[in-house]
Scaffold this motif. Structure first.
Motif, PDB file in Angstrom:
ATOM      1  N   TYR A 121       8.365  29.157  56.489  1.00  0.00           N
ATOM      2  CA  TYR A 121       9.495  29.020  55.566  1.00  0.00           C
ATOM      3  C   TYR A 121       9.251  27.907  54.549  1.00  0.00           C
ATOM      4  O   TYR A 121       9.828  27.908  53.462  1.00  0.00           O
ATOM      5  N   GLY A 122       8.383  26.944  54.893  1.00  0.00           N
ATOM      6  CA  GLY A 122       8.076  25.861  53.962  1.00  0.00           C
ATOM      7  C   GLY A 122       7.495  26.378  52.656  1.00  0.00           C
ATOM      8  O   GLY A 122       7.706  25.779  51.591  1.00  0.00           O
ATOM      9  N   ARG A 123       6.765  27.479  52.733  1.00  0.00           N
ATOM     10  CA  ARG A 123       6.189  28.054  51.511  1.00  0.00           C
ATOM     11  C   ARG A 123       7.297  28.509  50.566  1.00  0.00           C
ATOM     12  O   ARG A 123       7.194  28.328  49.343  1.00  0.00           O
ATOM     13  N   ALA A 124       8.356  29.101  51.119  1.00  0.00           N
ATOM     14  CA  ALA A 124       9.478  29.542  50.274  1.00  0.00           C
ATOM     15  C   ALA A 124      10.164  28.355  49.613  1.00  0.00           C
ATOM     16  O   ALA A 124      10.533  28.412  48.437  1.00  0.00           O
ATOM     17  N   GLY A 128      10.508  27.080  45.361  1.00  0.00           N
ATOM     18  CA  GLY A 128      11.746  26.823  44.649  1.00  0.00           C
ATOM     19  C   GLY A 128      12.978  27.542  45.152  1.00  0.00           C
ATOM     20  O   GLY A 128      14.051  27.431  44.546  1.00  0.00           O
ATOM     21  N   TYR A 129      12.858  28.273  46.255  1.00  0.00           N
ATOM     22  CA  TYR A 129      14.030  28.951  46.803  1.00  0.00           C
ATOM     23  C   TYR A 129      14.918  27.946  47.533  1.00  0.00           C
ATOM     24  O   TYR A 129      14.433  27.010  48.175  1.00  0.00           O
ATOM     25  N   ASP A 130      16.222  28.156  47.442  1.00  0.00           N
ATOM     26  CA  ASP A 130      17.177  27.314  48.158  1.00  0.00           C
ATOM     27  C   ASP A 130      17.255  27.729  49.617  1.00  0.00           C
ATOM     28  O   ASP A 130      16.972  28.885  49.966  1.00  0.00           O
ATOM     29  N   ARG A 153      16.780  19.566  59.861  1.00  0.00           N
ATOM     30  CA  ARG A 153      16.655  19.221  58.430  1.00  0.00           C
ATOM     31  C   ARG A 153      17.082  20.361  57.517  1.00  0.00           C
ATOM     32  O   ARG A 153      17.663  20.131  56.459  1.00  0.00           O
ATOM     33  N   HIS A 154      16.750  21.584  57.888  1.00  0.00           N
ATOM     34  CA  HIS A 154      16.989  22.737  57.009  1.00  0.00           C
ATOM     35  C   HIS A 154      18.051  23.652  57.618  1.00  0.00           C
ATOM     36  O   HIS A 154      17.813  24.840  57.843  1.00  0.00           O
ATOM     37  N   ARG A 155      19.192  23.116  57.853  1.00  0.00           N
ATOM     38  CA  ARG A 155      20.231  23.861  58.554  1.00  0.00           C
ATOM     39  C   ARG A 155      20.885  24.923  57.680  1.00  0.00           C
ATOM     40  O   ARG A 155      21.661  25.744  58.160  1.00  0.00           O
ATOM     41  N   GLY A 156      20.566  24.924  56.382  1.00  0.00           N
ATOM     42  CA  GLY A 156      21.079  25.970  55.516  1.00  0.00           C
ATOM     43  C   GLY A 156      20.327  27.285  55.646  1.00  0.00           C
ATOM     44  O   GLY A 156      20.789  28.325  55.175  1.00  0.00           O
ATOM     45  N   ILE A 157      19.160  27.257  56.297  1.00  0.00           N
ATOM     46  CA  ILE A 157      18.364  28.469  56.499  1.00  0.00           C
ATOM     47  C   ILE A 157      18.933  29.252  57.681  1.00  0.00           C
ATOM     48  O   ILE A 157      19.182  28.693  58.750  1.00  0.00           O
ATOM     49  N   ASP A 158      19.139  30.539  57.496  1.00  0.00           N
ATOM     50  CA  ASP A 158      19.571  31.395  58.604  1.00  0.00           C
ATOM     51  C   ASP A 158      18.385  31.661  59.533  1.00  0.00           C
ATOM     52  O   ASP A 158      17.279  31.955  59.055  1.00  0.00           O
ATOM     53  N   VAL A 159      18.609  31.585  60.838  1.00  0.00           N
ATOM     54  CA  VAL A 159      17.552  31.839  61.814  1.00  0.00           C
ATOM     55  C   VAL A 159      18.044  32.873  62.827  1.00  0.00           C
ATOM     56  O   VAL A 159      19.136  32.736  63.379  1.00  0.00           O
ATOM     57  N   ARG A 203      28.468  39.187  52.052  1.00  0.00           N
ATOM     58  CA  ARG A 203      28.935  37.996  51.342  1.00  0.00           C
ATOM     59  C   ARG A 203      27.781  37.064  50.977  1.00  0.00           C
ATOM     60  O   ARG A 203      27.768  36.473  49.903  1.00  0.00           O
ATOM     61  N   LYS A 204      26.829  36.901  51.895  1.00  0.00           N
ATOM     62  CA  LYS A 204      25.702  36.016  51.646  1.00  0.00           C
ATOM     63  C   LYS A 204      24.565  36.774  50.968  1.00  0.00           C
ATOM     64  O   LYS A 204      24.229  37.880  51.373  1.00  0.00           O
ATOM     65  N   ARG A 205      23.974  36.179  49.937  1.00  0.00           N
ATOM     66  CA  ARG A 205      22.872  36.819  49.225  1.00  0.00           C
ATOM     67  C   ARG A 205      21.554  36.166  49.637  1.00  0.00           C
ATOM     68  O   ARG A 205      21.321  34.991  49.354  1.00  0.00           O
ATOM     69  N   LYS A 206      20.724  36.929  50.294  1.00  0.00           N
ATOM     70  CA  LYS A 206      19.433  36.434  50.761  1.00  0.00           C
ATOM     71  C   LYS A 206      18.327  36.905  49.822  1.00  0.00           C
ATOM     72  O   LYS A 206      18.421  37.968  49.204  1.00  0.00           O
ATOM     73  N   ARG A 207      17.272  36.114  49.715  1.00  0.00           N
ATOM     74  CA  ARG A 207      16.181  36.429  48.800  1.00  0.00           C
ATOM     75  C   ARG A 207      14.810  36.430  49.477  1.00  0.00           C
ATOM     76  O   ARG A 207      13.910  37.133  49.040  1.00  0.00           O
ATOM     77  N   VAL A 208      14.629  35.612  50.528  1.00  0.00           N
ATOM     78  CA  VAL A 208      13.319  35.491  51.171  1.00  0.00           C
ATOM     79  C   VAL A 208      13.459  35.739  52.672  1.00  0.00           C
ATOM     80  O   VAL A 208      14.330  35.155  53.325  1.00  0.00           O
ATOM     81  N   LEU A 209      12.589  36.588  53.194  1.00  0.00           N
ATOM     82  CA  LEU A 209      12.542  36.867  54.624  1.00  0.00           C
ATOM     83  C   LEU A 209      11.241  36.299  55.178  1.00  0.00           C
ATOM     84  O   LEU A 209      10.154  36.624  54.691  1.00  0.00           O
TER      85      LEU A 209
END
Length: 302
Positions: free
Chosen positions: A188-191, A195-197, A257-263, A16-22
């Motif tokens: 992750y700050g680089r991503a 411009g990645y969400d 701050r970045h709680r939308g990032i999966d960890v 369901r979730k579309r990931k782009r950056v690891l």
């Protein structure tokens, strides 16, 4: 609906979730957790990434995964990295010798019996490899070396060159390179800068949830100051002394701050540390990573 049907026809599960950056944290031998996670991703043909960013062991495992050879990194933790050739603590009294023989390690993994498939790596998504540029009389800064533009062996040596444990610097053009995690331990700050969400980013760390790094002891700081006593590297010594603050801030921001990032975190009973050489613990850490990877993919499927 169309994407779900396409994946089903190709024998792939639908997520369901579309990931782009690891993003992959380093941590020396703690990287065995990363190898376990990425083994689970590989077993389930999960590779949605447009970009991988790794530091130290994270760069090594991320590069192998991108090339379709995660077994190279996995097997390295079980064999080469446990050998006395890679970690030799007796060399602490021999300033001309590396305590971590990165030259041997990278050459063995990349140019061993089964070399890294650089053609497959070139066809895959780009891998950004962090390294810290420590040119004399300049504040250190993070470089992001690319698997598509830079010498991959040099980049992997540089990102894992832990100060003091690796004598001197990894020279690359005008740059004097060391450990990629010195200034940007969880990159992750680089991503985000690219411009990645947040909801497109997944991060794998090698410390359990709630961990915070302590300030270095007086003796460790004294060791840094003694080894880099040349006044031209005063900015490097300052950065090493404040590394724990940068690391803890990166974790704080992930959690607040970045709680939308999966960890993906290791479990609380993860027992592998930077220089662990206990084969049983390494095997256990790999299994814990594999379980975490499977559970994460299950969560993506809803």
């Amino acid at each position: 609906m169309i994407r779900r049907l396409y994946n089903r026809l190709r024998g792939r599960p639908y997520y369901r979730k579309r990931k782009r950056v690891l993003v992959l944290e380093g941590g020396g031998m703690r990287g065995i957790f990363l190898a376990g996670v990425l083994q689970s991703f590989t077993d389930r043909k999960y590779f949605p990434w447009r970009l991988i960013i790794g530091s130290s062991a994270g760069a090594l495992t991320g590069t192998a995964y991108a090339a379709g050879q995660i077994h190279l990194a996995r097997d390295a933790f079980f064999t080469e990295l446990l050998s006395g050739r890679f970690i030799n603590l007796t060399n602490i009294l021999r300033p001309e010798k590396h305590i971590l023989d990165l030259d041997w390690m990278v050459d063995t993994i990349i140019q061993g019996p089964e070399p890294l498939d650089e053609r497959a790596l070139a066809r895959s998504c780009p891998v950004l490899i962090t390294a810290t540029d420590c040119r004399p009389d300049n504040p250190p800064r993070t470089l992001y070396l690319s698997s598509r533009k830079d010498a991959i062996a040099t980049a992997l040596k540089a990102t894992a060159a832990i100060p003091v444990l690796y004598r001197g610097f990894v020279e690359y053009g005008p740059h004097h390179l060391l450990d990629g995690g010195l200034l940007d331990p969880i990159p992750y700050g680089r991503a985000l800068e690219m411009g990645y969400d947040e909801d497109e980013i997944a991060v794998v760390v090698t410390r359990h949830r709630g961990y915070r790094k302590k300030e270095e002891s007086f003796w460790v700081k004294s060791l840094y100051e003694s080894y880099y006593r040349d006044h031209r590297y005063r900015f490097l010594v300052e950065a090493m002394g404040s590394r724990f603050l940068l690391y803890n801030r990166a974790l704080d921001d992930l959690e607040r701050r970045h709680r939308g990032i999966d960890v993906i975190y290791p479990p609380d009973d993860f027992r592998v540390d930077r220089l662990t050489r206990d084969g049983k613990r390494i095997m256990e850490g790999f299994a814990q990573g594999a379980i975490a990877g499977r559970e994460y993919l299950r969560s993506l499927r809803g």
